[in-house]
Design an enzyme around this catalytic site. Sequence first.
Site, mmCIF file in Angstrom:
data_model
loop_
_atom_site.group_PDB
_atom_site.id
_atom_site.type_symbol
_atom_site.label_atom_id
_atom_site.label_comp_id
_atom_site.label_asym_id
_atom_site.label_seq_id
_atom_site.Cartn_x
_atom_site.Cartn_y
_atom_site.Cartn_z
ATOM 1 N N ALA A 157 0.836 -1.199 0.000
ATOM 2 C CA ALA A 157 0.000 0.000 0.000
ATOM 3 C C ALA A 157 0.874 1.254 0.000
ATOM 4 O O ALA A 157 1.942 1.293 0.618
ATOM 5 C CB ALA A 157 -0.907 0.001 1.227
ATOM 6 N N GLU A 229 -7.411 -13.082 0.375
ATOM 7 C CA GLU A 229 -7.956 -12.880 1.729
ATOM 8 C C GLU A 229 -8.587 -11.504 1.727
ATOM 9 O O GLU A 229 -7.896 -10.489 1.715
ATOM 10 C CB GLU A 229 -6.840 -12.995 2.782
ATOM 11 C CG GLU A 229 -7.369 -13.092 4.204
ATOM 12 C CD GLU A 229 -7.407 -11.757 4.935
ATOM 13 O OE1 GLU A 229 -8.503 -11.156 4.972
ATOM 14 O OE2 GLU A 229 -6.374 -11.327 5.449
ATOM 15 N N CYS A 263 -9.430 -7.191 9.311
ATOM 16 C CA CYS A 263 -10.402 -7.988 8.557
ATOM 17 C C CYS A 263 -11.157 -8.946 9.466
ATOM 18 O O CYS A 263 -12.356 -9.179 9.296
ATOM 19 C CB CYS A 263 -9.697 -8.771 7.453
ATOM 20 S SG CYS A 263 -8.969 -7.743 6.166
#
Length: 455
Positions: A157, A229, A263
Amino acid sequence: MSKATTINPANGETVNEYERIDLVKAKEKIASAKEVFTSWKQTSFAERSKLMHTLADHFEGNKEEYAKLATTEMGKTIVQARKEIEKCAWICRFYADKSEHFLANETVETEATRSYVTFQPMGVILAVMPWNFPFYQVIRFAVPAIMAGNTGVLKHASNVQGSAFALEDAFVKAGFPKGVFTNLNISAENVKDIIEDKNIVAVTLTGSDPAGRSVATIAGANLKKTVLELGGSDAYIILDDADIDAAAELATFGRLQNNGQTCIAAKRFIVLDSIYDKFLEIFTNKMRNAKMGDPMDETSYYGPMARFDLRDELHEQVLKTVSQGGRLILGGEIHEGKGAYYPATILVDVQPGMEAFDNELFGPVASVIRAKDESEAIALANNSQFGLGSGVITSDKERGEKVALQLEAGSSFVNKLVTSDPRLPFGGIKNSGYGRELSSYGIREFVNIKSIWID
């Protein structure tokens, strides 16, 4: 050429800028990773293990430096950042010690003189990784892939490029050949071309549902394996025999860990009717009293969200849920002043069809949902497009296990928050993705499972 800019979410100040590489340079780095693979795959497990133990030592020896970097770049509390680096070292040691066993040849009795299954590395694996665990997410992919004999390239990122370069440097300092692990500081628009590169054999992504669909589409068109994922809207069922105070304590940490940006964080709390009011009262008090503050402060329970745009998107989801009939009983207001802070927030009267029920709220917002009985609680938990993690809180472990077995998710934990553990496979079903990371199942995702027959 564009730059990747890291901004401290605690104060909005620019931390650093990193020049992106162009597509030509990225492909050169991938070609180098492929060249290194031809020799790396021939190294023994003993040699790989030695280097991986050295990498673990490096993480432990530089824990404070790396923890501060993660906290500065994405806002997690310094206490949790240290634990992230410790977990990186754990995974290194786990696979250093277990990989040879996990990938040992398996004899199969047939009519042949000898027949067996062998596990061989595939080549260069591309990882597209998120910002929420800037060190651990990468290590979770890289360590088993590299121990299997593959090489890895990383598209991290943009807001955690300092962590990405630190990881590349860590592998070099541990003694791994240059090119075994490579950071590609490329822009998102180049990902498609990178996936299509002939030297990339497979892709792993941790991220959002839309990102997963995009990567899977490109990889599928090029017949390249993927492990995804993706997001989650994890449900935790709190049964009527639970210790309510302990359940509320667990729920508070579950919703605020990593500033709510996990998550597998608890997001939907489904509480049986007979204890609903009491649980909500205690949970609300604990969420209200959790200290939001400077993530470098050892006493802060949670810090800012990773970016201002993510904070604003979360707030819009809260407002949308309220407009749909949900009720706000705590928080729900954008913090005034510096930093991408968002207060601990609780929504009630949340029903299927509402934003907070149907979609992932990636921040410190909890939905507390009433269920008339155990059967309805299970149905509500499973009424989701996601299936990453789930949990059950109860004083009866056997009852908890029976409920856990009925939950549609990749993991179901009883009386404990879902966590990723190198000893257990990790991944999801439904829109939470496919494939598994960690354990023996994870290291076998990126190998050629090859049958040998000798007559």
